[in-house]
Write an enzyme that holds these catalytic residues in place. Structure first.
Site, mmCIF file in Angstrom:
data_model
loop_
_atom_site.group_PDB
_atom_site.id
_atom_site.type_symbol
_atom_site.label_atom_id
_atom_site.label_comp_id
_atom_site.label_asym_id
_atom_site.label_seq_id
_atom_site.Cartn_x
_atom_site.Cartn_y
_atom_site.Cartn_z
ATOM 1 N N ASN A 236 37.448 78.631 -3.686
ATOM 2 C CA ASN A 236 37.026 78.623 -5.096
ATOM 3 C C ASN A 236 38.297 78.579 -5.939
ATOM 4 O OD1 ASN A 236 34.876 78.723 -7.067
ATOM 5 N ND2 ASN A 236 35.566 80.780 -7.579
ATOM 6 N N LYS A 237 38.124 78.541 -7.233
ATOM 7 C CA LYS A 237 39.248 78.416 -8.159
ATOM 8 C C LYS A 237 40.383 79.381 -7.835
ATOM 9 C CE LYS A 237 39.643 76.017 -10.660
ATOM 10 N NZ LYS A 237 40.401 74.793 -10.297
ATOM 11 N N ASP B 251 33.541 76.208 -4.061
ATOM 12 C CA ASP B 251 33.719 74.757 -3.922
ATOM 13 C C ASP B 251 33.411 74.273 -2.519
ATOM 14 O OD1 ASP B 251 35.402 75.435 -6.432
ATOM 15 O OD2 ASP B 251 35.036 73.275 -6.453
ATOM 16 N N ARG C 247 33.538 68.785 -14.305
ATOM 17 C CA ARG C 247 34.168 69.563 -13.238
ATOM 18 C C ARG C 247 33.166 70.613 -12.785
ATOM 19 N NH1 ARG C 247 33.535 73.572 -15.464
ATOM 20 N NH2 ARG C 247 34.164 74.744 -13.634
ATOM 21 N N GLY C 248 33.541 71.335 -11.696
ATOM 22 C CA GLY C 248 32.603 72.277 -11.095
ATOM 23 C C GLY C 248 31.879 71.542 -9.974
ATOM 24 N N ALA C 249 31.833 72.171 -8.797
ATOM 25 C CA ALA C 249 31.397 71.457 -7.593
ATOM 26 C C ALA C 249 30.038 70.749 -7.734
ATOM 27 C CB ALA C 249 31.407 72.415 -6.401
ATOM 28 N N ARG D 2 38.545 64.012 -5.894
ATOM 29 C CA ARG D 2 38.970 65.410 -5.730
ATOM 30 C C ARG D 2 38.585 65.830 -4.311
ATOM 31 N NH1 ARG D 2 37.762 69.441 -10.492
ATOM 32 N NH2 ARG D 2 39.595 70.407 -9.545
HETATM 33 O O1 MRU Z 1 38.729 72.718 -10.801
HETATM 34 P P1 MRU Z 1 37.307 73.025 -11.169
HETATM 35 O O2 MRU Z 1 37.164 73.481 -12.574
HETATM 36 O O3 MRU Z 1 36.374 71.893 -10.815
HETATM 37 O O4 MRU Z 1 36.923 74.236 -10.247
HETATM 38 C C1 MRU Z 1 35.634 74.760 -10.308
HETATM 39 C C2 MRU Z 1 35.446 76.001 -9.559
HETATM 40 O O5 MRU Z 1 36.309 76.471 -8.835
HETATM 41 C C3 MRU Z 1 34.081 76.627 -9.648
HETATM 42 O O6 MRU Z 1 34.157 78.012 -9.542
HETATM 43 C C4 MRU Z 1 33.218 76.095 -8.499
HETATM 44 O O7 MRU Z 1 33.210 74.688 -8.506
HETATM 45 C C5 MRU Z 1 31.848 76.562 -8.567
HETATM 46 S S1 MRU Z 1 31.009 75.755 -9.881
HETATM 47 C C6 MRU Z 1 29.407 76.168 -9.865
#
Ligand code: MRU
Length: 334
Positions: free
Chosen positions: A236-237, A226, A55-57, A89
């Site tokens: 973002n999250k 994201d 996970r994470g963009a 996603r």
């Molecule tokens: O749902 P996730 O855990 O994939 O969400 C991730 C985030 O919101 C991160 O802050 C974002 O992707 C930046 S990661 C470098």
């Protein structure tokens, strides 16, 4: 990233290719267990993205690049592979950016070589983000971060955690307030794990404690993103928006750290960003133990959009920009 394995510091990345398979640190299992999930086809990679093994963009972008590479090497129906990976996603721009990049570059560079290059480039961009962002951190600063925008989210180094890692390497003392990040706990499970492995001082705080610390203790906020719209609004999250509002209320600088692959110049402002909504179980349960009454319903949008007026600057591998300056990047033809 430094990972402590059996008491010994070991260098690891979150995603890698070896012997025709793609390997991932299984982020569902951290911090309790360091387990590796291995995928031998694009469908297993799509599963890993959807179920948040990875996970994470930027990291899901790299995963998708490897998924496309496997599909190309295994002579799968590429249209179908693309469609399956794109449907995993919806919010992170990097996923779509990486697939487009592979369609363009995979045949010329060779599929696996292209995915490897894409991944190495992301890590190099993160290092540049770290070097750029470290200038905004003073010796003795306390920084608040939300979610996990560390090495796990970007294969190595991180976006929001990159300036913190580099500032520490420069000898600055830093302290990190880690939002726990309900409901999936990316902060308390993943960011805290990374900071512990790196011996960077930190404290996990309940999400609803952030206002208190922003008022009293925090020198700056650094988060990842994201998807960033052309006017600097960004997704973002979930929970990022309220941190940004409270930061501004208290005069605390709010930085977004992200590679250019996270920008979506086709979207004028944040209202065009699609927000993923995940399973209700993530909210009514806490690490799979039900905490809400039987039959209770929940809503679970997993990202929110922060308007650019709350953003001090966006730190990228090409420098630091105020939201009003993003147009410069778009005009460079991206
Ligand atoms: O749902 P996730 O855990 O994939 O969400 C991730 C985030 O919101 C991160 O802050 C974002 O992707 C930046 S990661 C470098």
């Amino acid at each position: 990233m430094r990972v402590i394995v059996d008491g010994k510091p070991t260098e690891m990345v979150a995603v890698w290719h070896e012997a025709g398979k793609i390997h991932f640190i299984d982020q569902r299992k951290l911090p309790d267990k360091l387990e590796i999930y291995s995928a031998s086809g694009y469908a297993e990679i799509a599963f890993a993205i959807r179920e948040m093994v990875v996970r994470g963009a930027p990291a899901i972008g790299c995963a998708a690049a490897y998924g496309m590479a496997l599909a190309m090497v295994q002579k799968e129906d590429l249209g179908k592979a693309e469609q399956v990976l794109r449907a995993t996603r919806p919010t992170a721009n990097d996923l779509f950016y990486a697939i487009n990049w592979m369609v363009e570059m995979g045949p010329g560079l060779g599929p696996m070589e292209a995915a490897e290059k894409y991944t190495e480039d992301i890590v190099a961009k993160c290092r540049r983000i770290g070097e750029e962002g470290a200038r905004f951190i003073k010796d003795g600063d306390s920084i608040l971060t939300h979610c996990n925008a560390g090495a796990l989210a970007t294969v190595d180094i991180g976006t929001a955690l990159a300036p913190i890692r580099i500032a520490r390497d420069q000898g600055k003392k830093v302290f990190v307030y880690v939002d726990e990040t309900r409901p999936w706990l990316q902060g308390s499970r993943l960011t805290a794990w990374e900071l512990t492995n790196e011996s960077i001082p930190h404290a996990i705080i309940a999400d609803n404690a952030a206002g208190h610390f922003l008022k009293n203790d925090v020198d700056s906020v650094i988060v990842g993103a994201d998807r960033i719209a052309a006017n600097g609004d960004f997704a973002n999250k979930i929970g990022t928006y309220e941190k940004a509002v409270v930061a501004k209320e208290n005069g605390v600088p709010f930085y977004v750290a992200a590679p250019i692959s996270t920008f979506d110049f086709s979207i004028g402002n944040g209202s065009g960003i699609k927000i993923e909504e995940r399973k209700e179980e993530e909210v009514v349960s806490f690490r799979e133990v039900r905490v809400a009454g039987k039959g209770e319903r929940a809503r679970n949008p997993v990202f929110d959009v922060t308007p650019s007026r709350y953003v001090t600057s966006i730190i990228t591998e090409e420098g630091t920009f105020s939201p009003g300056e993003i147009g410069q990047l778009a005009r460079k033809g991206r």
